[in-house]
Design a protein around this motif. Structure first.
Motif: not given
Length: 348
Positions: A30-32, A49-66
């Protein structure tokens, strides 16, 4: 007790490692894609700050698969080291092993619920405010439909802060849901005392119609509420969902969408349980029997199949094709039964 702690530690460590690895990769990609625009518009100091705000949405998306991948790795590792043979010889079948891991299931379930109901929606809102060009910023120039206080409202467009509206139509409904009057206005202006409509055409079920220069409009709508509705966010926190469903604040989507948001938050507690259940099938992949790949494939098919089917039911529920409660819980219930059945067959 010791067996439960050992099982939990082995599986939890691998889930955490997979989650950190995949989340770091996703944030990096996402940063790239967006780092250049963040730096050019907001400065290099805003990247973190941008990366930290994107992190919860990314974690929600990948958590079940992880959870699925990490648990499969944990159970498969113990099977390859013959530790599962020892545990089963001690009288622990797979269901009892999973019962010993209830604290881990609860921790994962609470984490998933917090992400789905609170953290990810809050991060998405903050991202829209601080980085509007990189998020779903409110689109105030398009037509917007709202519902408030027994009325359906159409707004043609709004100013940047939504304090001034243009081309408004208000369909007021009586207690039985029938149209009681229609108000067309060229503009609406918000002050501390409420809204003032200008160039008003008032039409009742029975003629004659009335044309007024100005008209006070009693409504709970505020500019902030209109901007929130215009954002049409894919994620809404639990408190806002309850307010929208109760009619306290407007929503930019249909009621089935918000009902699904509410019930999906509760159903999120079951997702880690389903994933751990299917992942436990990897514990039957003994080295000598050569069945490791087969059980891993079954685990992956069950977990990924749950994600896909749950997504289909969620989509149907959001458009009102299926009631919200069945749409939220049918896939978890179905795959819980299927997972238990698969484990029982593997035990035999």
């Amino acid at each position: 007790m010791i067996a439960g702690l050992y099982l939990t530690r082995v599986v939890a460590v691998r889930i955490l490692a997979v989650l950190l690895g995949i989340a770091a990769l996703a944030v990096g990609l996402d940063m790239v894609e967006n780092a250049t625009e963040v730096i050019s518009r907001h400065g290099a100091d805003k990247l973190a700050e941008y990366a930290l705000l994107r992190l919860p949405v990314i974690l929600l998306t990948v958590l079940p698969l992880c959870v699925l991948i990490g648990a499969v790795l944990g159970f498969l590792t113990m099977a390859m080291r013959s530790e599962m043979v020892v545990l089963r010889a001690a009288g622990l079948n797979t269901i009892r092993m999973l019962a010993l891991m209830i604290p881990l299931c609860l921790a994962l379930a609470v984490t998933h619920n917090l992400l789905a109901s609170w953290l990810a929606p809050a991060a998405e809102r903050a991202l829209a405010v601080k980085f509007p060009r990189l998020s779903d910023a409110p689109k105030l120039s398009r037509e917007l439909w709202l519902r408030d206080w027994g009325a359906v409202i159409r707004v043609g467009s709004a100013s940047a802060g939504a304090a001034t509206l243009a081309d408004i139509t208000i369909f007021e409904l009586d207690s039985s849901g029938r149209l009681s009057q229609r108000i067309d206005a060229a503009a609406a202006r918000y002050t501390e005392g409420g809204w003032t409509l200008s160039q008003v055409h008032l039409q009742l079920p029975e003629p004659p119609a009335q044309d007024l220069a100005e008209l006070r409009w009693e409504s709970r709508l505020t500019p902030a509420g209109i901007m929130s509705a215009a954002r049409r966010s894919e994620m809404v926190d639990a408190s806002e969902v309850r307010d929208i469903l109760s009619g306290a604040v407007p929503g930019g989507r249909g009621m089935p969408f918000y009902a699904m948001q509410l019930w999906n938050g509760y159903a999120a507690f079951l997702t880690p349980v389903v994933m751990l259940l299917f992942a436990s099938l990897a514990s039957f992949g003994l080295v000598r029997s050569g069945g490791g790949a087969r059980y891993v494939a079954i685990s992956a098919a069950g977990g990924v199949g749950f994600i896909l089917i749950d997504g289909v039911f969620t989509s149907l529920g959001e458009v009102g094709a299926v009631p919200a409660v069945p749409a939220a819980f049918l896939a978890p219930a179905l795959f819980l039964v299927l997972g238990v059945w698969s484990v029982v067959l593997a035990e035999e």
